[in-house]
Design an enzyme around this catalytic site. Structure first.
Site, mmCIF file in Angstrom:
data_model
loop_
_atom_site.group_PDB
_atom_site.id
_atom_site.type_symbol
_atom_site.label_atom_id
_atom_site.label_comp_id
_atom_site.label_asym_id
_atom_site.label_seq_id
_atom_site.Cartn_x
_atom_site.Cartn_y
_atom_site.Cartn_z
ATOM 1 N N ASP A 8 0.883 -1.152 0.000
ATOM 2 C CA ASP A 8 0.000 0.000 0.000
ATOM 3 C C ASP A 8 0.938 1.223 0.000
ATOM 4 O OD1 ASP A 8 -2.292 1.666 0.475
ATOM 5 O OD2 ASP A 8 -1.722 1.737 2.584
ATOM 6 N N LEU A 9 0.430 2.379 -0.360
ATOM 7 C CA LEU A 9 1.311 3.565 -0.430
ATOM 8 C C LEU A 9 1.156 4.462 0.813
ATOM 9 C CD1 LEU A 9 3.257 5.366 -2.129
ATOM 10 C CD2 LEU A 9 1.218 6.432 -3.103
ATOM 11 N N ASP A 10 -0.062 5.045 0.936
ATOM 12 C CA ASP A 10 -0.291 6.007 2.029
ATOM 13 C C ASP A 10 -0.268 5.304 3.387
ATOM 14 O OD1 ASP A 10 -0.792 8.333 0.344
ATOM 15 O OD2 ASP A 10 -2.621 7.320 -0.265
ATOM 16 N N THR A 16 1.195 10.381 4.161
ATOM 17 C CA THR A 16 0.439 11.438 3.475
ATOM 18 C C THR A 16 -0.829 11.823 4.247
ATOM 19 O OG1 THR A 16 -0.432 9.643 2.173
ATOM 20 C CG2 THR A 16 1.155 11.076 1.080
ATOM 21 N N LYS A 44 -8.537 6.656 6.418
ATOM 22 C CA LYS A 44 -7.364 5.883 5.980
ATOM 23 C C LYS A 44 -7.781 4.696 5.123
ATOM 24 C CE LYS A 44 -3.981 7.256 9.377
ATOM 25 N NZ LYS A 44 -3.212 6.902 10.564
ATOM 26 N N SER A 113 -2.527 0.593 -4.330
ATOM 27 C CA SER A 113 -3.018 1.765 -3.586
ATOM 28 C C SER A 113 -4.363 2.253 -4.112
ATOM 29 C CB SER A 113 -1.984 2.896 -3.727
ATOM 30 O OG SER A 113 -2.519 4.122 -3.312
ATOM 31 N N ALA A 114 -5.157 2.839 -3.216
ATOM 32 C CA ALA A 114 -6.456 3.410 -3.607
ATOM 33 C C ALA A 114 -6.286 4.807 -4.205
ATOM 34 C CB ALA A 114 -7.363 3.506 -2.388
ATOM 35 N N LYS A 144 -10.932 -1.110 -1.523
ATOM 36 C CA LYS A 144 -10.663 -2.023 -0.408
ATOM 37 C C LYS A 144 -11.835 -1.884 0.572
ATOM 38 C CE LYS A 144 -5.773 -0.915 -0.929
ATOM 39 N NZ LYS A 144 -4.630 -0.161 -0.411
ATOM 40 N N GLU A 168 0.097 -3.306 4.635
ATOM 41 C CA GLU A 168 -1.037 -2.383 4.734
ATOM 42 C C GLU A 168 -1.131 -1.724 6.101
ATOM 43 O OE1 GLU A 168 -3.688 -0.827 3.881
ATOM 44 O OE2 GLU A 168 -3.954 -1.385 1.794
ATOM 45 N N ASP A 169 -1.570 -0.466 6.132
ATOM 46 C CA ASP A 169 -1.775 0.199 7.425
ATOM 47 C C ASP A 169 -3.261 0.345 7.771
ATOM 48 O OD1 ASP A 169 -2.205 2.165 5.379
ATOM 49 O OD2 ASP A 169 -2.152 3.691 6.943
HETATM 50 C C1 BG6 Z 1 -5.639 6.018 0.231
HETATM 51 C C2 BG6 Z 1 -5.627 6.897 1.464
HETATM 52 O O1 BG6 Z 1 -4.400 5.432 0.038
HETATM 53 O O2 BG6 Z 1 -5.977 6.786 -0.920
HETATM 54 C C3 BG6 Z 1 -6.967 7.585 1.618
HETATM 55 O O3 BG6 Z 1 -5.345 6.114 2.609
HETATM 56 C C4 BG6 Z 1 -7.288 8.357 0.341
HETATM 57 O O4 BG6 Z 1 -6.934 8.443 2.734
HETATM 58 C C5 BG6 Z 1 -7.251 7.423 -0.855
HETATM 59 O O5 BG6 Z 1 -8.583 8.947 0.451
HETATM 60 C C6 BG6 Z 1 -7.517 8.143 -2.184
HETATM 61 O O6 BG6 Z 1 -6.482 9.035 -2.426
HETATM 62 P P1 BG6 Z 1 -6.478 10.136 -3.576
HETATM 63 O O7 BG6 Z 1 -5.053 10.604 -3.611
HETATM 64 O O8 BG6 Z 1 -6.879 9.462 -4.862
HETATM 65 O O9 BG6 Z 1 -7.446 11.195 -3.191
HETATM 66 MG MG MG Z 2 -2.764 3.130 3.607
#
Ligand code: BG6
Ligand code: MG
Length: 227
Positions: A8-10, A16, A44, A113-114, A144, A168-169
């Protein structure tokens, strides 16, 4: 045998959440209500539009679809103004070293990542080149805990789901990994992520060998790395 790792990224590679918080709080202020750090925890791992829904629920407000799209766009513009300034120093401790060790050992690496901003963040922290596949918010339909993002990652890497470990967090992310039939490693605290196969505080001081021992899963090394 483990052949690939999906990150996962964030909250795993970079922190972030603080920038998401500033941007969502600005929107809440504009709408006339308070948005706290505790509220931010609920966002998150949640997609942008779902995050907005939660925020509006906290404020007890309702808007039309076009209005909501405009709000999400505005929030994202402010968020992007922060992540545009990110530097490699913002990569979480130990992440780059761990990724390099995986690469040296011939373990494949994907991003799952989302976020639709994932490519920009990876570019800013100069880690794009570490990933063999990038699956992000631009290429998935289901959020997810649906396993789509991780299953796509495995497919792009050409490995079976049961040969993957997900880092993943977020609770929804661990659930997604479990739905995908992959090993799951929670990054954070045991209290929140205790249902993962393993929980670690972060990658600082973590080696592939240590992970393999703690996860009790053998890795298939295709290169003679330092692991
Ligand atoms: C996830 C974050 O990785 O990405 C969420 O944990 C965030 O907080 C989601 O809403 C979507 O991110 P973005 O950058 O497309 O708005
Ligand atoms: Mg995350």
């Amino acid at each position: 045998m483990i052949e690939a790792c999906i990150f996962d990224l964030d909250g795993v590679v970079v922190d972030t959440a603080k920038y998401h918080f500033i941007a969502w709080r600005a929107l809440a202020e504009e709408l006339g209500f308070e948005f706290t750090h505790q509220d931010n925890e609920r966002l998150k791992g949640v997609s942008r539009m779902q995050s907005l829904e939660i925020l509006l629920e906290i404020g007890g407000l309702q808007f039309s679809e076009p209005e909501k799209l405009a709000m999400a766009e505005k929030k994202n513009t402010l968020y992007v103004s922060y992540i545009e300034k990110m530097t490699p120093e913002e990569t979480l401790p130990g992440v780059e070293k761990f990724l390099q060790e995986l690469r040296d050992s011939g373990i494949k690496i994907a991003l799952g990542s989302a976020s639709k901003n994932a490519p920009m963040i990876l570019e800013r922290i100069q880690l794009s080149g570490m990933f063999d596949a990038i699956v992000d918010g631009n290429s998935i339909i289901e959020a997810k805990p649906n396993p789509e993002v991780f299953l796509k990652g495995a497919e792009e890497l050409g490995v079976l789901p049961e040969s993957c470990v997900v880092f993943e967090d977020a609770i929804a992310g661990i659930e997604a990994a479990q739905h995908a039939n992959m090993y799951s490693v929670g990054i954070g605290d045991l209290e929140t992520l205790g249902f993962a196969d393993l929980v670690i505080p972060g990658f600082d001081g973590y080696t592939v060998e240590r992970l393999m021992k703690e996860l009790k899963a053998p890795f298939l090394f295709s290169k003679s790395g330092k692991a």
